[in-house]
Motif scaffolding. Structure first.
Motif, mmCIF file in Angstrom:
data_model
loop_
_atom_site.group_PDB
_atom_site.id
_atom_site.type_symbol
_atom_site.label_atom_id
_atom_site.label_comp_id
_atom_site.label_asym_id
_atom_site.label_seq_id
_atom_site.Cartn_x
_atom_site.Cartn_y
_atom_site.Cartn_z
ATOM 1 N N ALA A 107 13.258 -16.919 -8.995
ATOM 2 C CA ALA A 107 12.498 -15.667 -9.005
ATOM 3 C C ALA A 107 11.999 -15.395 -7.597
ATOM 4 O O ALA A 107 11.555 -16.316 -6.899
ATOM 5 C CB ALA A 107 11.323 -15.767 -9.973
ATOM 6 N N VAL A 108 12.094 -14.139 -7.174
ATOM 7 C CA VAL A 108 11.625 -13.750 -5.835
ATOM 8 C C VAL A 108 10.783 -12.481 -5.938
ATOM 9 O O VAL A 108 11.031 -11.621 -6.788
ATOM 10 C CB VAL A 108 12.807 -13.528 -4.851
ATOM 11 C CG1 VAL A 108 13.551 -14.828 -4.578
ATOM 12 C CG2 VAL A 108 13.752 -12.465 -5.364
ATOM 13 N N ARG A 109 9.796 -12.399 -5.082
ATOM 14 C CA ARG A 109 8.987 -11.188 -5.029
ATOM 15 C C ARG A 109 9.709 -10.174 -4.160
ATOM 16 O O ARG A 109 10.114 -10.467 -3.041
ATOM 17 C CB ARG A 109 7.602 -11.482 -4.446
ATOM 18 C CG ARG A 109 6.641 -10.314 -4.639
ATOM 19 C CD ARG A 109 5.233 -10.585 -4.144
ATOM 20 N NE ARG A 109 4.639 -11.772 -4.727
ATOM 21 C CZ ARG A 109 4.201 -12.823 -4.015
ATOM 22 N NH1 ARG A 109 4.302 -12.832 -2.708
ATOM 23 N NH2 ARG A 109 3.665 -13.855 -4.604
ATOM 24 N N THR A 110 9.912 -8.979 -4.693
ATOM 25 C CA THR A 110 10.602 -7.908 -3.986
ATOM 26 C C THR A 110 9.679 -6.691 -3.926
ATOM 27 O O THR A 110 8.633 -6.686 -4.582
ATOM 28 C CB THR A 110 11.903 -7.513 -4.726
ATOM 29 O OG1 THR A 110 11.557 -6.801 -5.915
ATOM 30 C CG2 THR A 110 12.768 -8.723 -5.058
ATOM 31 N N PRO A 111 10.049 -5.646 -3.202
ATOM 32 C CA PRO A 111 9.248 -4.424 -3.223
ATOM 33 C C PRO A 111 9.119 -3.828 -4.633
ATOM 34 O O PRO A 111 8.151 -3.137 -4.932
ATOM 35 C CB PRO A 111 10.010 -3.476 -2.291
ATOM 36 C CG PRO A 111 10.726 -4.387 -1.345
ATOM 37 C CD PRO A 111 11.110 -5.584 -2.180
ATOM 38 N N GLU A 112 10.087 -4.131 -5.526
ATOM 39 C CA GLU A 112 10.029 -3.656 -6.916
ATOM 40 C C GLU A 112 9.122 -4.517 -7.785
ATOM 41 O O GLU A 112 8.902 -4.212 -8.941
ATOM 42 C CB GLU A 112 11.429 -3.703 -7.548
ATOM 43 C CG GLU A 112 12.476 -2.873 -6.874
ATOM 44 C CD GLU A 112 13.849 -3.136 -7.496
ATOM 45 O OE1 GLU A 112 14.432 -4.213 -7.205
ATOM 46 O OE2 GLU A 112 14.305 -2.282 -8.252
ATOM 47 N N GLY A 113 8.649 -5.644 -7.250
ATOM 48 C CA GLY A 113 7.926 -6.653 -8.024
ATOM 49 C C GLY A 113 8.806 -7.885 -8.133
ATOM 50 O O GLY A 113 9.833 -7.997 -7.465
ATOM 51 N N TRP A 114 8.417 -8.834 -8.975
ATOM 52 C CA TRP A 114 9.215 -10.047 -9.151
ATOM 53 C C TRP A 114 10.540 -9.699 -9.811
ATOM 54 O O TRP A 114 10.601 -8.886 -10.726
ATOM 55 C CB TRP A 114 8.457 -11.059 -10.003
ATOM 56 C CG TRP A 114 7.381 -11.774 -9.252
ATOM 57 C CD1 TRP A 114 6.072 -11.401 -9.150
ATOM 58 C CD2 TRP A 114 7.530 -12.957 -8.479
ATOM 59 N NE1 TRP A 114 5.399 -12.287 -8.351
ATOM 60 C CE2 TRP A 114 6.264 -13.255 -7.934
ATOM 61 C CE3 TRP A 114 8.595 -13.795 -8.190
ATOM 62 C CZ2 TRP A 114 6.052 -14.370 -7.119
ATOM 63 C CZ3 TRP A 114 8.386 -14.896 -7.391
ATOM 64 C CH2 TRP A 114 7.129 -15.168 -6.861
ATOM 65 N N ARG A 115 11.600 -10.320 -9.326
ATOM 66 C CA ARG A 115 12.933 -10.168 -9.893
ATOM 67 C C ARG A 115 13.641 -11.523 -9.822
ATOM 68 O O ARG A 115 13.268 -12.393 -9.051
ATOM 69 C CB ARG A 115 13.771 -9.127 -9.125
ATOM 70 C CG ARG A 115 13.265 -7.705 -9.221
ATOM 71 C CD ARG A 115 13.389 -7.138 -10.627
ATOM 72 N NE ARG A 115 12.962 -5.769 -10.747
ATOM 73 C CZ ARG A 115 11.735 -5.362 -11.046
ATOM 74 N NH1 ARG A 115 10.781 -6.245 -11.225
ATOM 75 N NH2 ARG A 115 11.448 -4.085 -11.158
ATOM 76 N N PHE A 116 14.698 -11.643 -10.598
ATOM 77 C CA PHE A 116 15.491 -12.871 -10.581
ATOM 78 C C PHE A 116 16.654 -12.715 -9.607
ATOM 79 O O PHE A 116 17.428 -11.768 -9.701
ATOM 80 C CB PHE A 116 16.019 -13.192 -11.976
ATOM 81 C CG PHE A 116 14.921 -13.524 -12.954
ATOM 82 C CD1 PHE A 116 14.061 -14.589 -12.726
ATOM 83 C CD2 PHE A 116 14.753 -12.773 -14.092
ATOM 84 C CE1 PHE A 116 13.051 -14.898 -13.615
ATOM 85 C CE2 PHE A 116 13.751 -13.076 -15.003
ATOM 86 C CZ PHE A 116 12.890 -14.137 -14.762
#
Length: 126
Positions: A107-116
């Motif tokens: 899981a990574v934090r992205t500008p969209e929020g957490w994503r896989f």
């Protein structure tokens, strides 16, 4: 909400999307360049390909299948700020037959929020 809680919520949302047969909602929880490795070793690359392959599955061989929601044994190990390893019991049921798995995600934090960013499914055999 803590990162661990957000990640567990994502797992619940994945199961809900699967159970609704919604390939777009399912794939939305993955990064654009995610790696998705299924139980048979098939390696799918990218959100669009994950969506496409799941649309085919949900309309075909896995139509009406269900995915279990995460249980209390979900392990979330923070690897760095904005990155975590997730290990969980998983499984689907197809035509009343349960197929249990151990699944891992990055899981990574992205500008969209957490994503896989990655997923790997290993079937449990006994």
């Amino acid at each position: 909400m803590s990162a661990n809680a957000e990640i567990i919520t994502m797992l619940t949302c994945l199961a809900e999307a699967w159970n609704a047969g919604d390939a777009t909602a399912y794939a939305a929880w993955f990064t654009e360049d995610a790696d998705y490795i299924s139980f048979d070793g098939t390696h799918t690359r990218g959100r669009q390909a994950i969506e496409s392959s799941h649309r085919w599955l949900f309309e075909g061989p896995l139509r009406g299948s269900t995915m279990s929601t995460p249980d209390s044994d979900v392990q979330v190990k923070q690897l760095a700020d904005g990155a975590a390893l997730v290990i969980s019991q998983g499984g689907t049921a197809v035509d009343g037959r349960r197929r249990d798995s151990i699944v891992t995600f990055t899981a990574v934090r992205t500008p969209e929020g957490w994503r896989f960013a990655s997923f790997q499914n290993t079937r449990v055999t006994s």
